[in-house]
Scaffold this motif. Sequence first.
Motif, PDB file in Angstrom:
ATOM      1  N   GLY A 184       8.654  -7.200  -8.793  1.00  0.00           N
ATOM      2  CA  GLY A 184       7.515  -7.521  -9.837  1.00  0.00           C
ATOM      3  C   GLY A 184       6.347  -7.297  -9.382  1.00  0.00           C
ATOM      4  O   GLY A 184       5.372  -8.090  -9.544  1.00  0.00           O
ATOM      5  N   LEU A 185       6.017  -5.991  -8.755  1.00  0.00           N
ATOM      6  CA  LEU A 185       4.815  -5.586  -7.993  1.00  0.00           C
ATOM      7  C   LEU A 185       4.390  -4.428  -9.186  1.00  0.00           C
ATOM      8  O   LEU A 185       5.236  -3.746  -9.675  1.00  0.00           O
ATOM      9  N   ALA A 186       3.146  -4.603  -9.256  1.00  0.00           N
ATOM     10  CA  ALA A 186       2.419  -3.587 -10.395  1.00  0.00           C
ATOM     11  C   ALA A 186       2.112  -2.366  -9.574  1.00  0.00           C
ATOM     12  O   ALA A 186       1.736  -2.333  -8.366  1.00  0.00           O
ATOM     13  N   ILE A 187       2.334  -1.020 -10.121  1.00  0.00           N
ATOM     14  CA  ILE A 187       1.917   0.225  -9.323  1.00  0.00           C
ATOM     15  C   ILE A 187       0.986   1.067 -10.457  1.00  0.00           C
ATOM     16  O   ILE A 187       1.319   1.023 -11.619  1.00  0.00           O
ATOM     17  N   PRO A 188       0.306   1.879  -9.761  1.00  0.00           N
ATOM     18  CA  PRO A 188      -0.695   2.570 -10.474  1.00  0.00           C
ATOM     19  C   PRO A 188      -0.027   3.694 -11.490  1.00  0.00           C
ATOM     20  O   PRO A 188       1.140   4.049 -10.949  1.00  0.00           O
ATOM     21  N   SER A 189      -0.628   3.884 -12.624  1.00  0.00           N
ATOM     22  CA  SER A 189       0.071   5.088 -13.444  1.00  0.00           C
ATOM     23  C   SER A 189      -0.786   6.379 -13.461  1.00  0.00           C
ATOM     24  O   SER A 189      -0.569   7.108 -14.072  1.00  0.00           O
ATOM     25  N   GLU A 190      -1.799   6.191 -12.618  1.00  0.00           N
ATOM     26  CA  GLU A 190      -2.976   7.343 -12.495  1.00  0.00           C
ATOM     27  C   GLU A 190      -3.130   7.492 -10.844  1.00  0.00           C
ATOM     28  O   GLU A 190      -3.291   6.571 -10.080  1.00  0.00           O
ATOM     29  N   PRO A 191      -3.302   8.755 -10.479  1.00  0.00           N
ATOM     30  CA  PRO A 191      -3.916   9.163  -9.154  1.00  0.00           C
ATOM     31  C   PRO A 191      -5.296   8.377  -8.743  1.00  0.00           C
ATOM     32  O   PRO A 191      -6.004   7.873  -9.716  1.00  0.00           O
TER      33      PRO A 191
ATOM     34  N   LYS B 273       0.785  -1.128   0.039  1.00  0.00           N
ATOM     35  CA  LYS B 273      -0.153   0.057  -0.030  1.00  0.00           C
ATOM     36  C   LYS B 273       1.028   1.156   0.003  1.00  0.00           C
ATOM     37  O   LYS B 273       0.498   2.297  -0.666  1.00  0.00           O
ATOM     38  N   LEU B 274       1.912   1.230   0.665  1.00  0.00           N
ATOM     39  CA  LEU B 274       2.877   2.375   0.957  1.00  0.00           C
ATOM     40  C   LEU B 274       3.293   2.634  -0.558  1.00  0.00           C
ATOM     41  O   LEU B 274       3.402   3.906  -1.030  1.00  0.00           O
ATOM     42  N   LEU B 275       3.744   1.803  -1.416  1.00  0.00           N
ATOM     43  CA  LEU B 275       4.401   1.878  -2.696  1.00  0.00           C
ATOM     44  C   LEU B 275       3.279   2.488  -3.491  1.00  0.00           C
ATOM     45  O   LEU B 275       3.808   3.396  -4.551  1.00  0.00           O
ATOM     46  N   THR B 276       2.077   1.973  -3.429  1.00  0.00           N
ATOM     47  CA  THR B 276       1.098   2.605  -4.243  1.00  0.00           C
ATOM     48  C   THR B 276       0.501   3.727  -3.945  1.00  0.00           C
ATOM     49  O   THR B 276       0.695   4.705  -4.591  1.00  0.00           O
ATOM     50  N   ILE B 277       0.546   4.124  -2.804  1.00  0.00           N
ATOM     51  CA  ILE B 277       0.285   5.758  -2.290  1.00  0.00           C
ATOM     52  C   ILE B 277       1.327   6.698  -2.708  1.00  0.00           C
ATOM     53  O   ILE B 277       0.945   7.773  -3.022  1.00  0.00           O
ATOM     54  N   VAL B 278       2.510   6.324  -2.515  1.00  0.00           N
ATOM     55  CA  VAL B 278       3.528   7.338  -2.661  1.00  0.00           C
ATOM     56  C   VAL B 278       3.521   7.532  -4.162  1.00  0.00           C
ATOM     57  O   VAL B 278       3.798   8.409  -4.638  1.00  0.00           O
ATOM     58  N   GLN B 279       3.115   6.371  -5.153  1.00  0.00           N
ATOM     59  CA  GLN B 279       3.416   6.622  -6.470  1.00  0.00           C
ATOM     60  C   GLN B 279       2.042   7.753  -6.806  1.00  0.00           C
ATOM     61  O   GLN B 279       2.208   8.491  -7.456  1.00  0.00           O
ATOM     62  N   GLN B 280       0.955   7.246  -6.399  1.00  0.00           N
ATOM     63  CA  GLN B 280      -0.464   8.059  -6.635  1.00  0.00           C
ATOM     64  C   GLN B 280      -0.065   9.478  -6.034  1.00  0.00           C
ATOM     65  O   GLN B 280      -0.563  10.625  -6.797  1.00  0.00           O
ATOM     66  N   THR B 281       0.487   9.833  -4.792  1.00  0.00           N
ATOM     67  CA  THR B 281       0.634  10.863  -4.233  1.00  0.00           C
ATOM     68  C   THR B 281       1.601  11.800  -5.087  1.00  0.00           C
ATOM     69  O   THR B 281       1.604  12.894  -5.314  1.00  0.00           O
ATOM     70  N   SER B 282       3.060  11.132  -5.428  1.00  0.00           N
ATOM     71  CA  SER B 282       3.565  11.886  -6.355  1.00  0.00           C
ATOM     72  C   SER B 282       2.931  12.432  -7.805  1.00  0.00           C
ATOM     73  O   SER B 282       3.310  13.375  -7.879  1.00  0.00           O
ATOM     74  N   LEU B 283       2.062  11.780  -8.295  1.00  0.00           N
ATOM     75  CA  LEU B 283       1.493  12.173  -9.583  1.00  0.00           C
ATOM     76  C   LEU B 283       0.725  13.385  -9.225  1.00  0.00           C
ATOM     77  O   LEU B 283       0.639  14.380  -9.951  1.00  0.00           O
ATOM     78  N   ARG B 284      -0.103  13.278  -8.116  1.00  0.00           N
ATOM     79  CA  ARG B 284      -1.015  14.463  -7.763  1.00  0.00           C
ATOM     80  C   ARG B 284       0.208  15.605  -7.433  1.00  0.00           C
ATOM     81  O   ARG B 284      -0.243  17.031  -7.759  1.00  0.00           O
TER      82      ARG B 284
END
Length: 213
Positions: A122-129, A68-79
């Motif tokens: 090998g984990l998928a991360i989002p490309s959008e917020p 979840k941390l990896l996901t949130i950091v990626q989404q937050t960075s985009l925003r």
Amino acid sequence: MKSRKPWIALCGALALAVTACAPPNAQVVTAPQAPAVTGQAAAAAPTPLTEANLTQTPFGPISPAGKKLLTIVQQTSLREITTSTWALQRSADPAVQEAARVIITQHKDLEARDTDISTRMGLAIPSEPSPDMQAGIDRMRGEFGATFERDYVNTLRQGHAEALILVSTVRADTRNTLVRPFADLAGGYIKTHINLLEKTGDVDYAQLPVPGL
């Protein structure tokens, strides 16, 4: 058959004697019994982390909170890269501009590291917020002046509060050798951003999330 009355009388006398010798206010102590956990109390009990909850990687297991941390950091960075770019363009406040510059630089670093770590495991991360983050972006898209500054500062300050709680949880017990230094770095950046956002004087502290105990 002999009468049992003398024996009954004797037993009664002995019982009275024992009672008389007992200290005043004496109580009979029984072993305590644990209350049964049922209904809502049982449903509210936390589920312990087990090996089944972990995803194995060459760098150690990663928990759902770590992913979840990896996901949130990626989404937050985009925003925050997007909205901070607007802050540089729309705000004349030096404190807001300083916060925006640092946030852009450090979130670009977090975004690159996040992508690298996720790829190696090998984990998928989002490309959008996330949808709620996108709603904030869409709202700020049409704001200018003091309205934009207040919304920008408070939206990011609240997001950083939630992220700090998550990163602290992950850092406390992660077994993953890539996630551990990443959580350290993210936690340091988050605290820097919080301090810079608070220096603007626009933070409404009543909007901040209150962590549960």
